[in-house]
Design a protein around this motif. Structure first.
Motif, PDB file in Angstrom:
ATOM      1  N   VAL A  83      57.673  61.343 -69.903  1.00 48.01           N
ATOM      2  CA  VAL A  83      58.654  61.024 -70.944  1.00 48.01           C
ATOM      3  C   VAL A  83      57.937  60.229 -72.039  1.00 48.01           C
ATOM      4  CG1 VAL A  83      60.939  60.093 -71.427  1.00 48.01           C
ATOM      5  CG2 VAL A  83      60.396  60.858 -69.114  1.00 48.01           C
ATOM      6  N   ALA A  84      57.188  60.932 -72.844  1.00 49.00           N
ATOM      7  CA  ALA A  84      56.425  60.296 -73.929  1.00 49.00           C
ATOM      8  C   ALA A  84      57.282  60.256 -75.183  1.00 49.00           C
ATOM      9  CB  ALA A  84      55.131  61.068 -74.178  1.00 49.00           C
ATOM     10  N   ASP A  85      58.264  59.373 -75.167  1.00 47.41           N
ATOM     11  CA  ASP A  85      59.185  59.244 -76.287  1.00 47.41           C
ATOM     12  C   ASP A  85      59.147  57.800 -76.763  1.00 47.41           C
ATOM     13  OD1 ASP A  85      61.879  58.689 -77.620  1.00 47.41           O
ATOM     14  OD2 ASP A  85      62.056  60.849 -77.274  1.00 47.41           O
ATOM     15  N   PRO A  86      58.978  57.577 -78.070  1.00 43.10           N
ATOM     16  CA  PRO A  86      58.855  56.197 -78.570  1.00 43.10           C
ATOM     17  C   PRO A  86      60.098  55.346 -78.352  1.00 43.10           C
ATOM     18  CG  PRO A  86      59.084  57.755 -80.393  1.00 43.10           C
ATOM     19  CD  PRO A  86      58.863  58.565 -79.156  1.00 43.10           C
ATOM     20  N   ARG A  87      61.234  55.971 -78.083  1.00 42.26           N
ATOM     21  CA  ARG A  87      62.456  55.202 -77.844  1.00 42.26           C
ATOM     22  C   ARG A  87      62.517  54.640 -76.425  1.00 42.26           C
ATOM     23  NH1 ARG A  87      66.511  59.904 -79.384  1.00 42.26           N
ATOM     24  NH2 ARG A  87      64.860  60.980 -78.202  1.00 42.26           N
ATOM     25  N   VAL A  88      61.624  55.098 -75.557  1.00 40.97           N
ATOM     26  CA  VAL A  88      61.665  54.717 -74.144  1.00 40.97           C
ATOM     27  C   VAL A  88      60.572  53.705 -73.829  1.00 40.97           C
ATOM     28  CG1 VAL A  88      61.536  55.530 -71.770  1.00 40.97           C
ATOM     29  CG2 VAL A  88      62.600  56.967 -73.519  1.00 40.97           C
ATOM     30  N   ARG A  89      60.952  52.632 -73.159  1.00 40.43           N
ATOM     31  CA  ARG A  89      59.986  51.632 -72.714  1.00 40.43           C
ATOM     32  C   ARG A  89      60.090  51.495 -71.200  1.00 40.43           C
ATOM     33  NH1 ARG A  89      60.386  45.414 -74.609  1.00 40.43           N
ATOM     34  NH2 ARG A  89      62.410  45.732 -73.610  1.00 40.43           N
ATOM     35  N   PHE A  90      59.020  51.864 -70.503  1.00 38.04           N
ATOM     36  CA  PHE A  90      58.971  51.745 -69.046  1.00 38.04           C
ATOM     37  C   PHE A  90      58.344  50.403 -68.668  1.00 38.04           C
ATOM     38  CE2 PHE A  90      59.020  56.409 -69.531  1.00 38.04           C
ATOM     39  CZ  PHE A  90      60.051  56.717 -68.669  1.00 38.04           C
ATOM     40  N   ARG A  91      58.959  49.728 -67.697  1.00 38.99           N
ATOM     41  CA  ARG A  91      58.452  48.452 -67.234  1.00 38.99           C
ATOM     42  C   ARG A  91      58.479  48.403 -65.717  1.00 38.99           C
ATOM     43  NH1 ARG A  91      62.247  44.291 -70.164  1.00 38.99           N
ATOM     44  NH2 ARG A  91      62.372  43.735 -67.970  1.00 38.99           N
ATOM     45  N   ILE A  92      57.497  47.725 -65.141  1.00 43.24           N
ATOM     46  CA  ILE A  92      57.505  47.491 -63.702  1.00 43.24           C
ATOM     47  C   ILE A  92      58.431  46.314 -63.415  1.00 43.24           C
ATOM     48  CG2 ILE A  92      56.125  46.798 -61.707  1.00 43.24           C
ATOM     49  CD1 ILE A  92      53.762  48.247 -63.000  1.00 43.24           C
ATOM     50  N   GLY A  93      59.412  46.539 -62.575  1.00 44.61           N
ATOM     51  CA  GLY A  93      60.372  45.484 -62.243  1.00 44.61           C
ATOM     52  C   GLY A  93      61.413  46.017 -61.283  1.00 44.61           C
ATOM     53  N   ASP A  94      62.100  45.126 -60.607  1.00 44.93           N
ATOM     54  CA  ASP A  94      63.145  45.526 -59.676  1.00 44.93           C
ATOM     55  C   ASP A  94      64.482  44.922 -60.083  1.00 44.93           C
ATOM     56  OD1 ASP A  94      62.943  42.868 -58.972  1.00 44.93           O
ATOM     57  OD2 ASP A  94      61.944  43.260 -57.063  1.00 44.93           O
ATOM     58  N   ALA A  95      65.493  45.140 -59.273  1.00 43.95           N
ATOM     59  CA  ALA A  95      66.833  44.669 -59.620  1.00 43.95           C
ATOM     60  C   ALA A  95      66.884  43.153 -59.745  1.00 43.95           C
ATOM     61  CB  ALA A  95      67.833  45.152 -58.568  1.00 43.95           C
ATOM     62  N   ALA A  96      66.057  42.446 -58.980  1.00 41.25           N
ATOM     63  CA  ALA A  96      66.058  40.985 -59.054  1.00 41.25           C
ATOM     64  C   ALA A  96      65.607  40.492 -60.428  1.00 41.25           C
ATOM     65  CB  ALA A  96      65.164  40.400 -57.965  1.00 41.25           C
ATOM     66  N   SER A  97      64.790  41.280 -61.122  1.00 38.07           N
ATOM     67  CA  SER A  97      64.284  40.872 -62.429  1.00 38.07           C
ATOM     68  C   SER A  97      65.333  40.999 -63.532  1.00 38.07           C
ATOM     69  CB  SER A  97      63.044  41.684 -62.802  1.00 38.07           C
ATOM     70  OG  SER A  97      63.369  43.049 -63.012  1.00 38.07           O
ATOM     71  N   LEU A  98      66.482  41.611 -63.231  1.00 36.18           N
ATOM     72  CA  LEU A  98      67.534  41.753 -64.231  1.00 36.18           C
ATOM     73  C   LEU A  98      68.062  40.394 -64.680  1.00 36.18           C
ATOM     74  CD1 LEU A  98      69.639  44.686 -62.719  1.00 36.18           C
ATOM     75  CD2 LEU A  98      67.923  44.809 -64.531  1.00 36.18           C
ATOM     76  N   ALA A  99      67.946  39.384 -63.828  1.00 39.38           N
ATOM     77  CA  ALA A  99      68.447  38.052 -64.164  1.00 39.38           C
ATOM     78  C   ALA A  99      67.749  37.483 -65.397  1.00 39.38           C
ATOM     79  CB  ALA A  99      68.279  37.111 -62.977  1.00 39.38           C
ATOM     80  N   ARG A 100      66.552  38.001 -65.702  1.00 34.35           N
ATOM     81  CA  ARG A 100      65.806  37.497 -66.857  1.00 34.35           C
ATOM     82  C   ARG A 100      66.176  38.215 -68.150  1.00 34.35           C
ATOM     83  NH1 ARG A 100      61.581  37.862 -62.929  1.00 34.35           N
ATOM     84  NH2 ARG A 100      60.723  39.702 -63.952  1.00 34.35           N
ATOM     85  N   MET A 101      66.985  39.258 -68.072  1.00 31.16           N
ATOM     86  CA  MET A 101      67.352  40.009 -69.266  1.00 31.16           C
ATOM     87  C   MET A 101      68.526  39.345 -69.984  1.00 31.16           C
ATOM     88  SD  MET A 101      66.851  44.008 -68.198  1.00 31.16           S
ATOM     89  CE  MET A 101      67.047  44.474 -69.924  1.00 31.16           C
ATOM     90  N   SER A 102      68.525  39.457 -71.294  1.00 29.65           N
ATOM     91  CA  SER A 102      69.556  38.801 -72.110  1.00 29.65           C
ATOM     92  C   SER A 102      70.918  39.428 -71.883  1.00 29.65           C
ATOM     93  CB  SER A 102      69.192  38.904 -73.588  1.00 29.65           C
ATOM     94  OG  SER A 102      67.956  38.279 -73.845  1.00 29.65           O
ATOM     95  N   ALA A 103      71.936  38.589 -71.930  1.00 24.46           N
ATOM     96  CA  ALA A 103      73.307  39.070 -71.807  1.00 24.46           C
ATOM     97  C   ALA A 103      73.714  39.846 -73.052  1.00 24.46           C
ATOM     98  CB  ALA A 103      74.255  37.891 -71.598  1.00 24.46           C
ATOM     99  N   ALA A 104      74.601  40.807 -72.845  1.00 25.90           N
ATOM    100  CA  ALA A 104      75.161  41.602 -73.952  1.00 25.90           C
ATOM    101  C   ALA A 104      74.069  42.181 -74.841  1.00 25.90           C
ATOM    102  CB  ALA A 104      76.121  40.750 -74.768  1.00 25.90           C
ATOM    103  N   SER A 105      73.010  42.735 -74.213  1.00 24.66           N
ATOM    104  CA  SER A 105      71.888  43.276 -74.977  1.00 24.66           C
ATOM    105  C   SER A 105      71.774  44.794 -74.895  1.00 24.66           C
ATOM    106  CB  SER A 105      70.580  42.651 -74.488  1.00 24.66           C
ATOM    107  OG  SER A 105      70.385  42.909 -73.103  1.00 24.66           O
ATOM    108  N   ARG A 106      72.632  45.440 -74.091  1.00 24.46           N
ATOM    109  CA  ARG A 106      72.591  46.888 -73.955  1.00 24.46           C
ATOM    110  C   ARG A 106      74.014  47.440 -74.005  1.00 24.46           C
ATOM    111  NH1 ARG A 106      68.187  45.107 -74.129  1.00 24.46           N
ATOM    112  NH2 ARG A 106      66.265  45.834 -73.154  1.00 24.46           N
TER     113      ARG A 106
END
Length: 218
Positions: A83-106
């Motif tokens: 999926v070589a699309d500039p709109r897509v960003r792949f990251r290594i992480g699991d469900a526990a790492s979601l706590a670090r993501m900003s609220a109301a950002s998606r």
């Protein structure tokens, strides 16, 4: 010292794709057809694997952007290549790492064939709900193991239990009893999701011969 050479299919993207990816791709498209969200949204995908759902999001939903995470480096590597699309960003992480993501950002948070592998499913869904904006969408899908979902694997496990009853506790319907419509609705409500809905999505799994069926299990 003896070095272990055990093959880890959860790091080998090509192996996983031969085993599961070719069936998860048609399911991903059907899932998005049911979801029916507008174009131009910001997506979060939890447990992207080798990119089956990610690829379908790009193809069918015209997203503004997709952040896709998975703990497996092998899966992420293959997903990036596919999926070589500039709109897509792949990251290594699991469900526990979601706590670090900003609220109301998606706008949309999804997970395909991953929820049963997350230890704290309620926390993961609650985090996904926190991350989406007001009136955003949280959606996920899993195989209905207790109801006979992923039938080709169930056939294998049934034969294995007939040969060795001691492996009964290793079958998916024993390991993931919550993977039923009633169980998923209850899980969504426990996580605080409003107005949860559930529907069956099916796709045929056709094999050209027995070798085509058997090789992925090896």
């Amino acid at each position: 010292m003896v070095a272990s050479t055990r093959h880890d299919a959860w790091q080998a993207g090509e192996s996983y794709d031969a085993y599961m990816g070719r069936w998860s791709r048609p399911i991903a498209s059907r899932f998005l057809n049911w979801l029916e969200v507008p174009e131009g949204l910001d997506w979060l995908e939890v447990g992207c694997g080798t990119g089956a759902l990610t690829e379908a999001i790009v193809r069918h939903c015209a997203p503004a952007g997709v952040t896709a995470i998975d703990p497996s480096e092998g899966f992420i590597s293959l997903a990036r290549a596919r999926v070589a699309d500039p709109r897509v960003r792949f990251r290594i992480g699991d469900a526990a790492s979601l706590a670090r993501m900003s609220a109301a950002s998606r706008d949309v948070a999804v997970g395909g064939l991953v929820l049963n592998f997350i230890p704290d499913r309620v926390a993961a869904l609650a985090d996904m709900m926190r991350i989406v904006r007001r009136d955003g969408v949280v959606a996920f899908y899993v195989w209905d193991y207790p109801g006979g979902g992923i039938e080709f694997m169930r056939t294998f496990r049934t034969a294995a239990v007939e040969l060795d009853p001691e492996v009964r506790d290793l079958t998916q319907n024993s390991r993931f009893p919550f993977c039923t419509p009633e169980g998923l609705i209850a899980l969504a409500r426990e996580a605080g999701l409003r107005f949860p809905e559930c529907m069956a999505i099916e796709a045929p799994s056709v094999f050209s011969d027995f070798e085509d069926y058997w090789l992925p299990f090896t």
